[in-house]
Design a protein around this motif. Structure first.
Motif, PDB file in Angstrom:
ATOM      1  N   ASP A 132      -0.179   5.269   0.002  1.00 36.11           N
ATOM      2  CA  ASP A 132       0.071   6.617  -0.509  1.00 36.11           C
ATOM      3  C   ASP A 132      -0.814   6.926  -1.717  1.00 36.11           C
ATOM      4  N   ILE A 133      -1.009   5.927  -2.574  1.00 39.61           N
ATOM      5  CA  ILE A 133      -1.873   6.109  -3.741  1.00 39.61           C
ATOM      6  C   ILE A 133      -3.301   6.405  -3.316  1.00 39.61           C
ATOM      7  N   ILE A 134      -3.804   5.618  -2.377  1.00 43.77           N
ATOM      8  CA  ILE A 134      -5.183   5.803  -1.912  1.00 43.77           C
ATOM      9  C   ILE A 134      -5.339   7.134  -1.189  1.00 43.77           C
ATOM     10  N   ALA A 135      -4.344   7.499  -0.386  1.00 41.26           N
ATOM     11  CA  ALA A 135      -4.412   8.776   0.328  1.00 41.26           C
ATOM     12  C   ALA A 135      -4.408   9.951  -0.644  1.00 41.26           C
ATOM     13  N   PHE A 136      -3.560   9.867  -1.677  1.00 38.87           N
ATOM     14  CA  PHE A 136      -3.517  10.943  -2.672  1.00 38.87           C
ATOM     15  C   PHE A 136      -4.876  11.074  -3.357  1.00 38.87           C
ATOM     16  N   ALA A 137      -5.486   9.948  -3.699  1.00 38.80           N
ATOM     17  CA  ALA A 137      -6.770   9.963  -4.398  1.00 38.80           C
ATOM     18  C   ALA A 137      -7.939  10.296  -3.485  1.00 38.80           C
ATOM     19  N   ARG A 182     -10.483  22.529  -7.177  1.00 33.74           N
ATOM     20  CA  ARG A 182      -9.305  23.360  -6.957  1.00 33.74           C
ATOM     21  C   ARG A 182      -8.285  22.682  -6.043  1.00 33.74           C
ATOM     22  N   ALA A 183      -8.762  22.009  -5.006  1.00 29.30           N
ATOM     23  CA  ALA A 183      -7.848  21.353  -4.066  1.00 29.30           C
ATOM     24  C   ALA A 183      -7.074  20.233  -4.744  1.00 29.30           C
ATOM     25  N   TYR A 189      -0.468  19.892  -8.980  1.00 32.68           N
ATOM     26  CA  TYR A 189       0.617  20.836  -9.232  1.00 32.68           C
ATOM     27  C   TYR A 189       1.831  20.500  -8.369  1.00 32.68           C
ATOM     28  N   ARG A 190       1.582  20.231  -7.095  1.00 32.93           N
ATOM     29  CA  ARG A 190       2.694  19.915  -6.190  1.00 32.93           C
ATOM     30  C   ARG A 190       3.386  18.623  -6.616  1.00 32.93           C
ATOM     31  N   ARG A 191       2.604  17.644  -7.061  1.00 30.12           N
ATOM     32  CA  ARG A 191       3.198  16.370  -7.481  1.00 30.12           C
ATOM     33  C   ARG A 191       4.052  16.563  -8.739  1.00 30.12           C
TER      34      ARG A 191
END
Length: 246
Positions: A132-137, A182-183, A189-191
């Motif tokens: 999850d960490i790698i996917a977020f980054a 921006r993405a 923001y969502r986190r």
């Protein structure tokens, strides 16, 4: 009640020397604030007091050089005060100086384990959250790459991904949303919205009025190292704008 307090700051003060942090001698430490100030010293913060309850979202407002980031470091415990206290009742997830602590010669995988472990995450928990960490980054292709070879944007994304996965009840944020595309900002923001929905306490330093109004319900207005106003965020921002945009 004491168990409702996330952060308790009382008569807080920190002194700097022009051009660098004023290092204190043993005599300074035991002599207290009554010792005579040395030439070039000034108070970055002084006589600052406030209480933050668990679950509150606090925005810290003020011009550059007014003590906002210094206050955050004092609350985080990475800087010691010269006067007063800054007590934190619960663990802290610090999104300040966000890429600090990462080791350039270690790979992304090794750094995730290192930084998460230093913040108290168990090996099993790191393993469970690693993907999850790698996917977020968004750096799946760079997991075995030395950290020093990442772009600055990748480094920020990785740091936010790691720290925002911590389960600490208090989140400290210092201008981290001012970087990235921006993405990535939208993802951040969502986190943060998720963390607030979980009942986390947010202590947020930003110059972005839109972000402050979005996340925070209460504001602290710092001016010349003093707490000028502690009020609802809209009232604090209106006072700040009236002082400096007129």
């Amino acid at each position: 009640m004491a168990d409702e307090r996330a952060i308790q700051v009382e008569d807080l003060g920190v002194r700097f020397r022009r051009g660098r942090r004023g290092g204190r001698s043993i005599k300074d430490i035991f002599g207290g604030s009554r010792r005579r100030a040395r030439p070039g010293e000034f108070w970055a913060l002084r006589h600052v007091s406030f209480t933050v309850r668990h679950g509150e979202a606090i925005g810290v407002v003020g011009r550059n050089g007014q003590g906002k980031s210094t206050l955050l470091k004092l609350v985080a415990g990475v800087m010691l005060p010269d006067e007063g206290i800054a007590e934190v009742h619960g663990g802290v997830a610090p999104l300040i100086e966000i890429t600090g602590g990462f080791a350039g010669d270690l790979t992304v995988r090794e750094n995730v384990r290192l930084i998460a472990g230093l913040h108290g995450m168990s090996k099993a928990e790191v393993a469970r959250r690693f993907d999850d960490i790698i996917a977020f980054a968004e750096i799946a292709d760079f997991v075995e790459t030395p950290y020093k070879h990442l772009s600055s944007g990748m480094k920020v994304r990785l740091a936010f991904a790691v720290v925002s996965q911590l389960d600490e009840p208090i989140v400290l944020v210092d201008e981290v949303l001012a970087v990235g595309d921006r993405a990535f900002k939208a993802k951040c923001y969502r986190r943060i919205d998720e963390l607030l929905a979980e009942g986390r306490t947010l202590f947020f330093v930003s110059h972005n009025e839109k972000d402050l109004r979005r996340f925070c319900t209460r504001g602290l207005y710092l001016d010349k190292g003093a707490l000028k106003l502690d009020a609802p965020i809209g009232e604090v921002l209106d006072a700040y704008n009236a002082d400096y945009n007129s």
